[in-house]
Write a protein that holds these residues in place. Sequence first.
Motif, mmCIF file in Angstrom:
data_model
loop_
_atom_site.group_PDB
_atom_site.id
_atom_site.type_symbol
_atom_site.label_atom_id
_atom_site.label_comp_id
_atom_site.label_asym_id
_atom_site.label_seq_id
_atom_site.Cartn_x
_atom_site.Cartn_y
_atom_site.Cartn_z
ATOM 1 N N LYS A 1 -5.768 6.305 3.709
ATOM 2 C CA LYS A 1 -5.927 7.213 2.565
ATOM 3 C C LYS A 1 -6.980 6.718 1.586
ATOM 4 O O LYS A 1 -7.402 7.460 0.698
ATOM 5 C CB LYS A 1 -4.568 7.391 1.859
ATOM 6 N N ASP A 2 -7.385 5.473 1.706
ATOM 7 C CA ASP A 2 -8.390 4.917 0.780
ATOM 8 C C ASP A 2 -9.711 5.671 0.890
ATOM 9 O O ASP A 2 -10.116 6.111 1.965
ATOM 10 C CB ASP A 2 -8.617 3.434 1.092
ATOM 11 N N GLY B 1 0.770 -1.231 0.000
ATOM 12 C CA GLY B 1 0.000 0.000 0.000
ATOM 13 C C GLY B 1 0.802 1.282 0.000
ATOM 14 O O GLY B 1 0.246 2.362 -0.243
ATOM 15 N N THR C 1 2.211 10.574 -6.183
ATOM 16 C CA THR C 1 2.343 9.449 -5.256
ATOM 17 C C THR C 1 3.535 8.590 -5.680
ATOM 18 O O THR C 1 4.071 8.738 -6.789
ATOM 19 C CB THR C 1 1.084 8.587 -5.263
ATOM 20 N N TYR D 1 2.659 2.652 -1.993
ATOM 21 C CA TYR D 1 2.651 3.351 -3.272
ATOM 22 C C TYR D 1 1.528 4.387 -3.366
ATOM 23 O O TYR D 1 1.541 5.256 -4.231
ATOM 24 C CB TYR D 1 2.507 2.349 -4.419
ATOM 25 N N LYS D 2 0.542 4.335 -2.462
ATOM 26 C CA LYS D 2 -0.569 5.298 -2.473
ATOM 27 C C LYS D 2 -0.170 6.649 -1.894
ATOM 28 O O LYS D 2 -0.884 7.638 -2.053
ATOM 29 C CB LYS D 2 -1.744 4.750 -1.658
ATOM 30 N N ALA E 1 3.364 5.561 -6.525
ATOM 31 C CA ALA E 1 2.926 4.797 -7.694
ATOM 32 C C ALA E 1 3.121 5.606 -8.967
ATOM 33 O O ALA E 1 3.590 5.081 -9.995
ATOM 34 C CB ALA E 1 1.462 4.396 -7.542
ATOM 35 N N GLU E 2 2.767 6.871 -8.915
ATOM 36 C CA GLU E 2 2.929 7.730 -10.098
ATOM 37 C C GLU E 2 4.396 7.944 -10.426
ATOM 38 O O GLU E 2 4.791 7.949 -11.602
ATOM 39 C CB GLU E 2 2.215 9.060 -9.858
ATOM 40 N N ALA F 1 -1.362 4.246 4.595
ATOM 41 C CA ALA F 1 -1.866 4.055 3.242
ATOM 42 C C ALA F 1 -3.322 3.575 3.257
ATOM 43 O O ALA F 1 -4.130 4.027 2.435
ATOM 44 C CB ALA F 1 -0.992 3.048 2.505
#
Length: 281
Positions: free
Chosen positions: A280-281, A13, A153, A15-16, A155-156, A277
């Motif tokens: 943050k969902d 998680g 993030t 990566y968020k 991930a980006e 993380a």
Amino acid sequence: MSTPDRWMGSTPGIYKLRIDELILPGTHDSGSDKEAPKFLLPNEITQDVPIRDQINRGFRVIDLRVELFPSQPVGHPRRFQLYHLTSSGRTIADDVLGVLNAFYAEPARRNEIIILNFHQFKNFTDSSHEELQQLINQMIGARLIPYAFRPMTLAELRQETPERTVVISYNSNRGDDDYWPGVEQQWIGKDYISTSTLKEFMDDVSAQPKRPYALRAIQCAKYTGLFVPDDFSDKVDAWFESKDINSYIQRFHIINTDWSTRSNIVINCAHANQFRAMAKD
């Protein structure tokens, strides 16, 4: 943790999160270690192992205090050395930038984000700032995450610029435009305090909202009455134990300590990022 050198790449998680949202273990006065090539007085030594081993053991924020030695020629590795009260003999070129290039030569480590916090500068002029920045950009320029990327993030970042893994945080208005502002240091302002006083200070400052995108660090360090950096790793482990989203560690971002490798702070930070993380969902 079986692979502390690549814990960020294996943390579910994470990566968020953006870089400024991470909970990261840092080392205080990173260049003043027991193995340093120059003799240091006991009150200057804050770490057991050099920066190379700090990074390999999972620490992701490195506190750099840089001294210019004008007697060394331009381009010589010993021109920019790390210091606490005096130089440790550690150099920016070999013991920081060269170490990073060696670290990232291992493909499995390329999801690790490392922040180099250029915190203090001694004997510097405008031209020496330019010279240091040229050295940084020459040796690791392709790895740098520009400040303009701060809304992204992990991930980006991994998707768009996987080769960019290093943040330069430069505590001077003479920094390159790609460099991030200096890490905001939450320090009590005194070296000789009790652990209970330090904890009360941390309680207070951790309740203060952090500016979006700012890098903020708590200085969880102090001296003993013998004028040496204190080892209170047992307290560090107790204070920052990560159990769930309500754990005390969730109130922090960068946690800087002395004798860093003696505690479980890396394990606790890795665990805590999973809960941050999820939140943050």
